[in-house]
Scaffold this active site. Structure first.
Site, PDB file in Angstrom:
ATOM      1  N   GLY A  29     -15.268   3.179   3.853  1.00 37.05           N
ATOM      2  CA  GLY A  29     -14.119   3.946   3.383  1.00 37.05           C
ATOM      3  C   GLY A  29     -13.488   3.408   2.126  1.00 37.05           C
ATOM      4  N   GLN A  30     -14.234   2.599   1.365  1.00 39.95           N
ATOM      5  CA  GLN A  30     -13.658   2.080   0.116  1.00 39.95           C
ATOM      6  C   GLN A  30     -13.438   3.234  -0.858  1.00 39.95           C
ATOM      7  OE1 GLN A  30     -15.979  -0.900  -1.996  1.00 39.95           O
ATOM      8  NE2 GLN A  30     -14.275  -1.381  -3.374  1.00 39.95           N
ATOM      9  N   ASP A  65       0.860  -1.184   0.000  1.00 40.08           N
ATOM     10  CA  ASP A  65       0.000   0.000   0.000  1.00 40.08           C
ATOM     11  C   ASP A  65       0.897   1.235   0.000  1.00 40.08           C
ATOM     12  OD1 ASP A  65      -3.213   0.556   1.017  1.00 40.08           O
ATOM     13  OD2 ASP A  65      -1.778   2.216   1.080  1.00 40.08           O
ATOM     14  N   HIS A  78      -9.957  -5.492  -3.192  1.00 38.82           N
ATOM     15  CA  HIS A  78      -8.611  -5.593  -2.622  1.00 38.82           C
ATOM     16  C   HIS A  78      -8.721  -6.017  -1.171  1.00 38.82           C
ATOM     17  CE1 HIS A  78     -10.014  -1.408  -2.395  1.00 38.82           C
ATOM     18  NE2 HIS A  78      -9.400  -1.340  -1.228  1.00 38.82           N
ATOM     19  N   LEU A  79      -7.873  -6.959  -0.806  1.00 39.84           N
ATOM     20  CA  LEU A  79      -7.800  -7.470   0.562  1.00 39.84           C
ATOM     21  C   LEU A  79      -6.612  -6.779   1.231  1.00 39.84           C
ATOM     22  CD1 LEU A  79      -8.815  -9.610   2.625  1.00 39.84           C
ATOM     23  CD2 LEU A  79      -7.224 -11.225   1.553  1.00 39.84           C
ATOM     24  N   HIS A  80      -6.904  -5.989   2.277  1.00 40.63           N
ATOM     25  CA  HIS A  80      -5.819  -5.351   3.027  1.00 40.63           C
ATOM     26  C   HIS A  80      -5.201  -6.392   3.968  1.00 40.63           C
ATOM     27  CE1 HIS A  80      -6.853  -0.980   2.325  1.00 40.63           C
ATOM     28  NE2 HIS A  80      -8.040  -1.501   2.087  1.00 40.63           N
ATOM     29  N   ASN A 108     -12.844  -3.683   2.632  1.00 41.28           N
ATOM     30  CA  ASN A 108     -13.747  -2.536   2.697  1.00 41.28           C
ATOM     31  C   ASN A 108     -14.726  -2.601   1.530  1.00 41.28           C
ATOM     32  OD1 ASN A 108     -12.558  -1.384   4.971  1.00 41.28           O
ATOM     33  ND2 ASN A 108     -11.056  -0.258   3.771  1.00 41.28           N
TER      34      ASN A 108
HETATM   35  P1  AMP Z   1      -9.766   1.280   0.322  1.00 43.59           P
HETATM   36  O1  AMP Z   1      -9.868   2.565   1.118  1.00 43.59           O
HETATM   37  O2  AMP Z   1     -10.184   0.079   1.095  1.00 43.59           O
HETATM   38  O3  AMP Z   1     -10.453   1.409  -1.020  1.00 43.59           O
HETATM   39  O4  AMP Z   1      -8.222   1.066   0.066  1.00 43.59           O
HETATM   40  C1  AMP Z   1      -7.532   1.588  -1.022  1.00 43.59           C
HETATM   41  C2  AMP Z   1      -6.078   1.567  -0.668  1.00 43.59           C
HETATM   42  O5  AMP Z   1      -5.325   1.743  -1.842  1.00 43.59           O
HETATM   43  C3  AMP Z   1      -5.647   2.671   0.320  1.00 43.59           C
HETATM   44  O6  AMP Z   1      -5.118   2.090   1.497  1.00 43.59           O
HETATM   45  C4  AMP Z   1      -4.602   3.450  -0.476  1.00 43.59           C
HETATM   46  O7  AMP Z   1      -3.542   3.894   0.330  1.00 43.59           O
HETATM   47  C5  AMP Z   1      -4.151   2.433  -1.512  1.00 43.59           C
HETATM   48  N1  AMP Z   1      -3.598   2.977  -2.727  1.00 43.59           N
HETATM   49  C6  AMP Z   1      -4.099   3.994  -3.465  1.00 43.59           C
HETATM   50  N2  AMP Z   1      -3.329   4.201  -4.555  1.00 43.59           N
HETATM   51  C7  AMP Z   1      -2.334   3.272  -4.509  1.00 43.59           C
HETATM   52  C8  AMP Z   1      -1.225   2.965  -5.353  1.00 43.59           C
HETATM   53  N3  AMP Z   1      -0.976   3.647  -6.489  1.00 43.59           N
HETATM   54  N4  AMP Z   1      -0.386   1.964  -4.984  1.00 43.59           N
HETATM   55  C9  AMP Z   1      -0.617   1.267  -3.843  1.00 43.59           C
HETATM   56  N5  AMP Z   1      -1.652   1.504  -3.013  1.00 43.59           N
HETATM   57  C10 AMP Z   1      -2.505   2.496  -3.346  1.00 43.59           C
END
Ligand code: AMP
Length: 118
Positions: A97-98, A34, A104-106, A91
């Site tokens: 907060g998506q 991330d 995507h799996l955090h 999310n």
């Molecule tokens: P969400 O809020 O669950 O949609 O998570 C999206 C995640 O993507 C956030 O934690 C961002 O920091 C991450 N993110 C956004 N742009 C990038 C990128 N270019 N490379 C890696 N992570 C990213």
């Protein structure tokens, strides 16, 4: 890439069009760090096939959700946090907060994760 996915950030990372720190890749999933980490280890595991969220992924192919979890477990082991523990987060939608509408799996770990999540 279809019209629906040409503007998707994570599709572009999967395709290698946007740079990312990729830590694992197989025929169905890609894992990369991330860009704004919320924990010492914060890695996103995504399906190569574009879907908007985890439920859509499960509807399209239930085995793909398992593949994401297994990929995350392998990444966690590689990062040395399998024994200390880690959190997996999916999310879905605005209240969660998506911000990126490609499933995507955090994977979060490397320090104790607070509970409940704020
Ligand atoms: P969400 O809020 O669950 O949609 O998570 C999206 C995640 O993507 C956030 O934690 C961002 O920091 C991450 N993110 C956004 N742009 C990038 C990128 N270019 N490379 C890696 N992570 C990213």
């Amino acid at each position: 890439m279809s019209d629906a996915t040409t503007s998707c950030l994570f599709c572009r990372i999967v395709a290698g069009e946007v740079p990312a720190d990729v830590v694992r890749r197989d025929d169905r999933t890609v894992a990369f760090r991330d860009v704004t980490p919320k924990a010492p280890t914060h890695i996103l595991v995504v399906p190569i096939e574009h879907t908007e969220n985890a439920a859509a992924t499960a509807a399209a192919d239930p085995t793909l959700v398992g593949a994401l979890v297994l990929a995350a477990a392998e990444v966690a082991a590689g990062e040395g946090i399998a024994d200390s523990g880690y959190r997996l987060v999916l999310n879905t939608g605005a209240d969660a907060g998506q911000t990126v509408f490609h499933t995507h799996l955090h994977l979060l770990g490397g320090e104790p994760q607070g509970w409940p999540i704020g």
